[in-house]
Enzyme design. Sequence first.
Site, PDB file in Angstrom:
ATOM      1  N   LYS A  28     -40.964   9.529  25.818  1.00  0.00           N
ATOM      2  CA  LYS A  28     -39.534   9.372  26.140  1.00  0.00           C
ATOM      3  C   LYS A  28     -39.214   7.916  26.443  1.00  0.00           C
ATOM      4  O   LYS A  28     -38.225   7.370  25.948  1.00  0.00           O
ATOM      5  CB  LYS A  28     -39.204  10.281  27.325  1.00  0.00           C
ATOM      6  N   ARG A  33     -36.477   2.902  24.397  1.00  0.00           N
ATOM      7  CA  ARG A  33     -36.582   1.450  24.186  1.00  0.00           C
ATOM      8  C   ARG A  33     -36.543   1.112  22.698  1.00  0.00           C
ATOM      9  O   ARG A  33     -35.969   0.100  22.296  1.00  0.00           O
ATOM     10  CB  ARG A  33     -37.865   0.930  24.845  1.00  0.00           C
ATOM     11  N   ARG A 129     -27.369  10.437  40.969  1.00  0.00           N
ATOM     12  CA  ARG A 129     -28.514   9.531  41.132  1.00  0.00           C
ATOM     13  C   ARG A 129     -28.082   8.090  41.420  1.00  0.00           C
ATOM     14  O   ARG A 129     -27.025   7.654  40.983  1.00  0.00           O
ATOM     15  CB  ARG A 129     -29.407   9.611  39.872  1.00  0.00           C
ATOM     16  N   ASP A 326     -43.885  10.929  37.149  1.00  0.00           N
ATOM     17  CA  ASP A 326     -43.254  12.155  36.641  1.00  0.00           C
ATOM     18  C   ASP A 326     -44.207  13.349  36.629  1.00  0.00           C
ATOM     19  O   ASP A 326     -43.813  14.453  36.240  1.00  0.00           O
ATOM     20  CB  ASP A 326     -42.725  11.914  35.218  1.00  0.00           C
ATOM     21  N   LYS A 353     -35.169  11.544  41.507  1.00  0.00           N
ATOM     22  CA  LYS A 353     -35.370  11.834  40.075  1.00  0.00           C
ATOM     23  C   LYS A 353     -34.279  12.811  39.604  1.00  0.00           C
ATOM     24  O   LYS A 353     -33.249  12.926  40.240  1.00  0.00           O
ATOM     25  CB  LYS A 353     -36.780  12.375  39.851  1.00  0.00           C
ATOM     26  N   ARG A 401     -38.819  18.864  34.366  1.00  0.00           N
ATOM     27  CA  ARG A 401     -40.232  18.895  34.784  1.00  0.00           C
ATOM     28  C   ARG A 401     -40.490  19.977  35.837  1.00  0.00           C
ATOM     29  O   ARG A 401     -41.590  20.524  35.892  1.00  0.00           O
ATOM     30  CB  ARG A 401     -40.686  17.514  35.244  1.00  0.00           C
TER      31      ARG A 401
HETATM   32  C1  S3P Z   1     -39.110   5.516  33.200  1.00  0.00           C
HETATM   33  C2  S3P Z   1     -39.506   5.120  34.438  1.00  0.00           C
HETATM   34  C3  S3P Z   1     -39.689   6.050  35.566  1.00  0.00           C
HETATM   35  C4  S3P Z   1     -39.782   7.505  35.135  1.00  0.00           C
HETATM   36  C5  S3P Z   1     -38.782   7.850  34.069  1.00  0.00           C
HETATM   37  C6  S3P Z   1     -38.931   6.943  32.865  1.00  0.00           C
HETATM   38  C7  S3P Z   1     -38.898   4.494  32.159  1.00  0.00           C
HETATM   39  O1  S3P Z   1     -38.578   5.891  36.428  1.00  0.00           O
HETATM   40  O2  S3P Z   1     -39.608   8.364  36.235  1.00  0.00           O
HETATM   41  O3  S3P Z   1     -38.954   9.193  33.654  1.00  0.00           O
HETATM   42  O4  S3P Z   1     -38.821   4.854  30.979  1.00  0.00           O
HETATM   43  O5  S3P Z   1     -38.811   3.301  32.511  1.00  0.00           O
HETATM   44  P1  S3P Z   1     -38.602   4.713  37.551  1.00  0.00           P
HETATM   45  O6  S3P Z   1     -39.035   3.503  36.860  1.00  0.00           O
HETATM   46  O7  S3P Z   1     -37.213   4.555  38.072  1.00  0.00           O
HETATM   47  O8  S3P Z   1     -39.571   5.213  38.583  1.00  0.00           O
END
Ligand code: S3P
Length: 448
Positions: A28, A33, A129, A326, A353, A401
């Site tokens: 993901k 990105r 959030r 996660d 989250k 999740r």
């Molecule tokens: C992610 C970073 C994490 C993760 C999210 C994906 C990312 O969050 O929990 O599912 O792709 O940069 P945080 O960086 O805010 O902890």
Amino acid sequence: MSHPDPRPLKAQAPAGPLTGRLGVPGDKSISHRALMFGALAVGTTEISGLLEGEDVLCTAAAMRALGAEVERLGPGSWRVSGRGVGGLVEPPDVLDMGNSGTAARLLLGLLAGHPVFAVLTGDASLRKRPMKRVTDPLSATGATFWTREGGRLPLAVRGAVDPLPLDYVLPVASAQVKSACLLAGLCAAGTTRVVEPERTRDHTENMLRHFGATVSVQDTAEGRVILLEGQPELVAAPVVVPGDPSSAAFPIVAALLVPGSRVVVENIGLNPLRTGLITTLREMGAALRVENERVAGGEPVGDIVAEYTELVGITVPPGRAPSMIDEYPVLAIAAAAARGTTRMQGLAELRVKESDRLAATFALLAANGIKAEIEGDDLIVHGTPGAIPGGGTVETHMDHRIAMAALVLGLATRAPVAVDDAAFIDTSFPGFTTLMNGLAGGTPIGPA
Ligand code: S3P
């Protein structure tokens, strides 16, 4: 609060072991990105293995609204024709980021650097959030943000005309905040400096380099210092997305819990900043092997072989959290099946989250007769190997999740485990139920 089309499901112990080989959908983090960098690059970026979950489809739609051409060529195969750094245009409508914090926060970084006006919203989970963690640092670029109370979505942004480079020390271990700052830095003249006291996933840094930006990283007493030279010309480059280790976590833990199982999860990303769960499960005694290790698309990948094991409880240190942030809900399930007590330390970030995952994981355990406590930011789980009661209905709180962790639990309990709404699983792991049932050679997961 639920999905427009809620899907109650239940899981029960399968008739026999879980066996077979499977792939899981694309990573993901890398998928978001890839679409964003493709939109910022000059030329055409070909992406294979893209996660076609709802979260990533929101990013694809946002990139189109910002002027990039985004086309689906076939399953997982996408093409993005970019507009160049600084070339995104004003979106004609509100950008709806669905359930995805990553999409929203990274996009805010991009928008801060472009002289456009945009409004962002999301579903009921995302609108709760915290966005201040990105709007605060991004304001120093010269961008202006108008947010709801508490820095929540919906919010409006007017990006900076001449964005200033940021110099920012991350107050929380968050790859999303780091990435938002770096994406804004692409449009700024000069060097953007981001310091992370605790290391977080580095897919943004890797992909910046892959697309031709100059990024340097130094480990210092202050932490890891990342320097990005602003206003590079990003050049389109192919992206091969590996299987998501955060999705692989579910069949892996299921195989460890169901007696006699042996499952191979193929082509999984093994970036060392993502493999905290593998380290932790091995410390718990898990029979986990990595085969066929290789590098694909600039990221280490391999096949993970998971076999049923009698696990033991351990203490998981707080420093492990960023590399498995996660994975705690499903680790809690492994802990419920382990002999003794597992203490997972330093889980404050779980509270922000897709749901308050600390509370939701605790409630999941409690509803199924598993003894657990929350002490400060720690989650403590008392395991009862071979004798987990189950029989509860888990509230998923719009959190994919939590839904998948509950269904994995149900494969190893005496009584079935139900979830109120499994529809959000599609945000990260479309096809989850079919794949898991395929390993079982039956339908232990089905309608509630
Ligand atoms: C992610 C970073 C994490 C993760 C999210 C994906 C990312 O969050 O929990 O599912 O792709 O940069 P945080 O960086 O805010 O902890």
